[in-house]
Design a protein around this motif. Structure first.
Motif, PDB file in Angstrom:
ATOM      1  N   ARG A 120       5.834  -9.219  -2.521  1.00 50.56           N
ATOM      2  CA  ARG A 120       5.275  -7.895  -2.276  1.00 50.56           C
ATOM      3  C   ARG A 120       4.721  -7.854  -0.848  1.00 50.56           C
ATOM      4  O   ARG A 120       3.960  -8.727  -0.448  1.00 50.56           O
ATOM      5  CB  ARG A 120       4.148  -7.642  -3.284  1.00 50.56           C
ATOM      6  N   PHE A 121       5.113  -6.844  -0.084  1.00 47.64           N
ATOM      7  CA  PHE A 121       4.624  -6.663   1.285  1.00 47.64           C
ATOM      8  C   PHE A 121       3.737  -5.429   1.312  1.00 47.64           C
ATOM      9  O   PHE A 121       4.210  -4.328   1.040  1.00 47.64           O
ATOM     10  CB  PHE A 121       5.789  -6.459   2.258  1.00 47.64           C
ATOM     11  N   GLU A 122       2.465  -5.609   1.642  1.00 46.55           N
ATOM     12  CA  GLU A 122       1.554  -4.465   1.728  1.00 46.55           C
ATOM     13  C   GLU A 122       1.122  -4.288   3.174  1.00 46.55           C
ATOM     14  O   GLU A 122       0.482  -5.163   3.758  1.00 46.55           O
ATOM     15  CB  GLU A 122       0.329  -4.700   0.828  1.00 46.55           C
ATOM     16  N   HIS A 123       1.498  -3.181   3.743  1.00 48.27           N
ATOM     17  CA  HIS A 123       1.256  -2.984   5.173  1.00 48.27           C
ATOM     18  C   HIS A 123       0.228  -1.886   5.437  1.00 48.27           C
ATOM     19  O   HIS A 123       0.300  -0.795   4.878  1.00 48.27           O
ATOM     20  CB  HIS A 123       2.560  -2.623   5.878  1.00 48.27           C
ATOM     21  N   ALA A 124      -0.729  -2.196   6.310  1.00 47.14           N
ATOM     22  CA  ALA A 124      -1.754  -1.223   6.665  1.00 47.14           C
ATOM     23  C   ALA A 124      -1.210  -0.250   7.689  1.00 47.14           C
ATOM     24  O   ALA A 124      -0.587  -0.657   8.660  1.00 47.14           O
ATOM     25  CB  ALA A 124      -2.975  -1.938   7.236  1.00 47.14           C
ATOM     26  N   ALA A 125      -1.424   1.015   7.466  1.00 43.39           N
ATOM     27  CA  ALA A 125      -1.147   2.075   8.440  1.00 43.39           C
ATOM     28  C   ALA A 125       0.310   2.501   8.493  1.00 43.39           C
ATOM     29  O   ALA A 125       0.633   3.494   9.115  1.00 43.39           O
ATOM     30  CB  ALA A 125      -1.597   1.692   9.849  1.00 43.39           C
ATOM     31  N   GLY A 126       1.210   1.749   7.882  1.00 37.17           N
ATOM     32  CA  GLY A 126       2.612   2.150   7.923  1.00 37.17           C
ATOM     33  C   GLY A 126       2.834   3.386   7.075  1.00 37.17           C
ATOM     34  O   GLY A 126       1.973   3.796   6.287  1.00 37.17           O
ATOM     35  N   GLY A 131      13.549   5.405   0.215  1.00 37.05           N
ATOM     36  CA  GLY A 131      14.686   4.777   0.875  1.00 37.05           C
ATOM     37  C   GLY A 131      14.325   3.461   1.520  1.00 37.05           C
ATOM     38  O   GLY A 131      15.190   2.653   1.810  1.00 37.05           O
ATOM     39  N   MET A 132      13.035   3.238   1.769  1.00 35.17           N
ATOM     40  CA  MET A 132      12.610   1.946   2.289  1.00 35.17           C
ATOM     41  C   MET A 132      12.557   0.966   1.124  1.00 35.17           C
ATOM     42  O   MET A 132      12.515   1.371  -0.033  1.00 35.17           O
ATOM     43  CB  MET A 132      11.241   2.067   2.950  1.00 35.17           C
ATOM     44  N   PRO A 133      12.581  -0.377   1.441  1.00 37.97           N
ATOM     45  CA  PRO A 133      12.558  -1.361   0.356  1.00 37.97           C
ATOM     46  C   PRO A 133      11.418  -1.090  -0.626  1.00 37.97           C
ATOM     47  O   PRO A 133      10.303  -0.771  -0.215  1.00 37.97           O
ATOM     48  CB  PRO A 133      12.353  -2.679   1.081  1.00 37.97           C
ATOM     49  N   THR A 134      11.691  -1.224  -1.934  1.00 39.19           N
ATOM     50  CA  THR A 134      10.673  -0.867  -2.922  1.00 39.19           C
ATOM     51  C   THR A 134       9.613  -1.957  -3.086  1.00 39.19           C
ATOM     52  O   THR A 134       8.601  -1.726  -3.744  1.00 39.19           O
ATOM     53  CB  THR A 134      11.318  -0.617  -4.297  1.00 39.19           C
ATOM     54  N   ASN A 135       9.860  -3.169  -2.514  1.00 38.91           N
ATOM     55  CA  ASN A 135       8.812  -4.182  -2.573  1.00 38.91           C
ATOM     56  C   ASN A 135       7.864  -4.073  -1.377  1.00 38.91           C
ATOM     57  O   ASN A 135       7.076  -4.964  -1.102  1.00 38.91           O
ATOM     58  CB  ASN A 135       9.421  -5.593  -2.648  1.00 38.91           C
ATOM     59  N   VAL A 136       7.996  -2.984  -0.630  1.00 36.83           N
ATOM     60  CA  VAL A 136       7.093  -2.726   0.489  1.00 36.83           C
ATOM     61  C   VAL A 136       6.170  -1.582   0.105  1.00 36.83           C
ATOM     62  O   VAL A 136       6.601  -0.607  -0.501  1.00 36.83           O
ATOM     63  CB  VAL A 136       7.885  -2.333   1.756  1.00 36.83           C
ATOM     64  N   GLY A 137       4.905  -1.749   0.432  1.00 42.09           N
ATOM     65  CA  GLY A 137       3.974  -0.662   0.216  1.00 42.09           C
ATOM     66  C   GLY A 137       3.196  -0.405   1.489  1.00 42.09           C
ATOM     67  O   GLY A 137       3.038  -1.305   2.309  1.00 42.09           O
ATOM     68  N   SER A 138       2.735   0.805   1.682  1.00 43.95           N
ATOM     69  CA  SER A 138       1.845   1.041   2.809  1.00 43.95           C
ATOM     70  C   SER A 138       0.571   1.696   2.299  1.00 43.95           C
ATOM     71  O   SER A 138       0.608   2.567   1.447  1.00 43.95           O
ATOM     72  CB  SER A 138       2.530   1.903   3.875  1.00 43.95           C
ATOM     73  N   TYR A 139      -0.541   1.207   2.807  1.00 46.06           N
ATOM     74  CA  TYR A 139      -1.844   1.721   2.391  1.00 46.06           C
ATOM     75  C   TYR A 139      -2.648   2.008   3.636  1.00 46.06           C
ATOM     76  O   TYR A 139      -2.432   1.393   4.682  1.00 46.06           O
ATOM     77  CB  TYR A 139      -2.584   0.677   1.531  1.00 46.06           C
ATOM     78  N   PHE A 140      -3.550   2.928   3.542  1.00 41.44           N
ATOM     79  CA  PHE A 140      -4.441   3.193   4.663  1.00 41.44           C
ATOM     80  C   PHE A 140      -5.569   4.085   4.209  1.00 41.44           C
ATOM     81  O   PHE A 140      -5.484   4.706   3.145  1.00 41.44           O
ATOM     82  CB  PHE A 140      -3.683   3.857   5.813  1.00 41.44           C
ATOM     83  N   GLY A 141      -6.599   4.131   5.033  1.00 39.47           N
ATOM     84  CA  GLY A 141      -7.733   4.982   4.698  1.00 39.47           C
ATOM     85  C   GLY A 141      -7.812   6.150   5.662  1.00 39.47           C
ATOM     86  O   GLY A 141      -7.304   6.081   6.777  1.00 39.47           O
TER      87      GLY A 141
END
Lengths: 370, 307
Positions: A120-126, A131-141
């Motif tokens: 699992r890849f969790e990326h800040a601010a992305g 359509g992007m890989p489903t094991n990627v997530g982006s989170y931000f405040g």
């Protein structure tokens, strides 16, 4: 894109895994309820800023039972981060990665993620989109709300009606912070302007100091910033007798008298929640956002110089935000080139995705995006 | 109180920038002049600068005295120079390669030992306000001159005088221009070069202390961002003349202040271009003064890049 050493390493690992799997039946697998989490920072993790905020989140994860944390700092937004992610996966057995810098996302996370569907890849601010890989997530405040609150206090405290903003690069997040800071201040006095200086890089100590001095010379008397480590800006501005608003983390110890308040990340809560979800076998949303009410961001305690009028409006606005659905951007709103952004009656709610592709500076900001 | 200066803000900001930003360039380039005049190149001064910044900040914090930090930085810098000089005295060792290795070593050690000192706040070096006669606050701020800047300016003159009219200066120049001539005079080139490199390292260390103890005034891993390398290039730009080093450093400081100053008066388009100004300037001057027919004026004869 070529990456010979790691392609080879992956091949060797793959063949070794195959051999191991046939011989032993299974490869290094963790006991149930255990996992390794990797954190990657673009700078040093005690920089009084962006990286420190994430590292505080990592420290909270480290304290959780059954979780091992691996960290690497000073990883450039280049092929380096791909190598770091692959070695965390292949050698440390990480199954959840937090590559925390903005520039890691595209193309680096998006390139590595398809190769490791179980990680699992969790990326800040992305900005994760369909359509992007489903094991990627982006989170931000919604930290722009914090800059809006900074702006309210700044608007009360400025004598010259000129605010200063030291910014790194003109990306949507930074532009949103600049605009929110000014819009907050204009809640106090619509005549206030905000001078912005871009340094062009996330961390350039001398240029940040020069920019701060230039703002002070231009008559700005409350200064804030969006760079990776605000230490230099805060210290230089306080040395020039300006008030300062913080960003990323609490910088009050650097200028106790001059520090008004600051927009801070609150990663410990967010990260422990995500890791707990993974431990419980649940899934994290691919697109995760939150503001003050959801505990993604928080404000530094108000400094000793803050007046009662400022404190009252700050508290009232913060209470309004805690209800959720706050709209800092309200029409009629123009950018500083005279183009209309919002017509009378239109608003951008804090959750509006349009805010995340902001490419303008609002009217009243002195500066340019290129 | 605050007055709007309009376009006058730009020259004032450049004056202030020249004084504030130039000091590390000045010290590193003076140190490199000393080393290169003796016939060696020390490319490792970027690492020395960063280590000087770290050690200066650490000692200033631990002892409570900024001047103790400056001394510690000079001492650490001289150790780095000494190491470079000793290794390069071995036969068939390339000074440029060792310099790059020393640069990486210096930065790595500084990052390693510097970790605990990123957060604490160390005392600052004092500065002298030369702007008391003016009631323009911007000018007053620009003329807040740090003592190290003055020491650097004095050192530039002193080095120039040393090379021109003292025995020590002559010895260094002879060693740098011709190893054979130096040997014939009974000098020991390796020893003299090693000492010159150590002294040069001390200068670079002080430059680093200025970064962490005065401007920008805190230790962080990104504090130098390549200033040590630029300063080495400045030496060629200044044709191995200490006085010219002073002016080159001033020029670079002023050019670096141009970008922020222009933005602060409202010229905000194309700031990436303004930030490239110092480098464009260097290229321009080097091209204008280069010649295909003769060797570089003032270059020491034994320097590995000019041989």
């Amino acid at each position: 894109m070529t990456m010979p050493p790691f392609a080879r390493r992956r091949f060797l690992q793959g063949s070794a895994a195959l051999a191991g799997a046939t011989a032993l039946g299974a490869l290094p697998s963790m006991a149930a309820g255990e996992m390794t989490v990797g954190f990657i920072y673009v700078g040093p993790k005690d920089d009084f800023g962006y990286n420190q905020a994430h590292a505080e989140g990592a420290a909270a994860v480290k304290a959780m039972a059954g979780v091992t944390v691996v960290e690497e700092e000073n990883v450039a937004e280049t092929i380096d981060v791909q190598n770091t992610m692959e070695s965390m996966i292949n050698f440390d057995g990480a199954t959840l990665l937090f590559p925390t810098s903005f520039g890691y996302f595209d193309p680096h996370v998006l390139a590595v993620a398809p190769k490791y569907p179980d990680v699992r890849f969790e990326h800040a601010a992305g900005l994760w989109t369909e359509g992007m890989p489903t094991n990627v997530g982006s989170y931000f405040g919604y930290i722009g709300l914090g800059q809006y609150l900074n702006g309210i206090v700044a608007g009360h405290m400025t004598q010259t009606k000129r605010l200063g903003f030291v910014a790194a690069k003109p990306i949507p997040q930074v532009l949103q912070n600049i605009n929110s800071f000014l819009l907050g201040a204009r809640q106090v006095d619509p005549a206030i302007t905000c001078q912005v200086i871009f340094t062009g890089e996330w961390s350039l100590a001398v240029k940040e100091a020069e920019a701060t001095n230039a703002l002070a010379d231009a008559g700005c008397d409350v200064i804030t910033c969006h760079v990776d480590g605000p230490k230099v800006v805060i210290e230089t501005a306080a040395g020039r007798d300006c008030f300062v608003c913080g960003y990323h983390a609490n910088q009050a110890p650097l200028a106790p008298e001059k520090y008004l308040t600051g927009a801070e990340w609150n990663w410990p809560g967010v990260y422990t929640r995500m890791v707990q979800t993974m431990l419980d076998g649940g899934t994290i949303s691919n697109f995760d956002r939150g503001g003050l009410a959801e505990g993604y961001i928080k404000m530094s305690p108000l400094g000793p110089a803050v007046t009662d009028a400022a404190r009252n409006q700050f508290d009232a606005t913060q209470a309004e935000m805690m209800k959720g659905g706050f709209a800092a951007y309200q029409g009629p709103l123009m950018d500083n080139n005279g183009n209309q952004i919002l017509a009378e009656g239109e608003v951008f709610l804090e959750t509006d995705i349009a805010l995340e592709s902001m490419d303008y500076l609002v009217e009243g900001v002195i500066g340019s995006t290129s | 109180m605050e007055s709007d200066l309009g376009l006058w803000a730009i020259p004032i900001a450049m004056l202030g920038g020249a004084i504030r930003v130039s000091t590390p360039f000045l010290f590193v380039s003076l140190g490199e002049v000393l080393t290169e005049r003796s016939g060696r190149i020390n490319l490792g001064l970027e690492g020395t600068l960063v280590f000087g910044a770290m050690s200066g900040y650490a000692i200033a914090y631990l002892s409570g005295s900024a001047w103790a930090g400056v001394l510690a930085a000079a001492f650490a810098g001289s150790l780095f120079g000494l190491l470079h000089g000793l290794i390069c005295s071995l036969p068939r060792v390339n000074d440029i390669a060792i310099g790059i290795a020393m640069m990486l070593l210096g930065m790595g050690l500084a990052f390693f030992f510097g970790k605990p000192f990123i957060q604490p706040v160390a005392p600052d070096l004092p500065s002298i306000g030369f702007g008391w006669w003016s009631d323009i606050p911007q000018l007053e701020a620009a003329l807040r001159v740090n003592v190290l800047f003055l020491i650097g300016a004095a050192a530039a003159v002193a080095l120039w005088w040393m090379f021109r009219s003292t025995r020590v200066g002559l010895v260094i120049r002879v060693v740098g221009d011709s190893t054979d001539a130096a040997r014939a005079m009974g000098l020991r080139p390796a020893v003299i070069r090693t000492l010159a490199t150590a002294a040069g390292g001390a200068f670079a260390g002080v430059g680093g202390a200025y970064l962490s103890l005065f401007y920008p005034g805190s230790w962080s891993e990104g504090i130098s961002s390549g200033q040590g390398l630029m300063a080495v290039a400045l030496v060629i730009f200044a044709r191995w003349n200490p006085i010219a080093c002073f002016w080159a450093a001033i020029l670079f400081g002023a050019a670096g202040a141009l970008g922020p100053a222009l933005q602060s008066v409202g010229v905000s388009e194309g700031y990436y271009l303004f930030y490239a100004a110092p480098y464009v300037l260097t290229l321009g001057v080097l091209i204008a003064t280069s010649s295909p027919n003769r060797a570089m004026v003032g270059a020491p004869g034994e320097l590995s890049i000019t041989k």
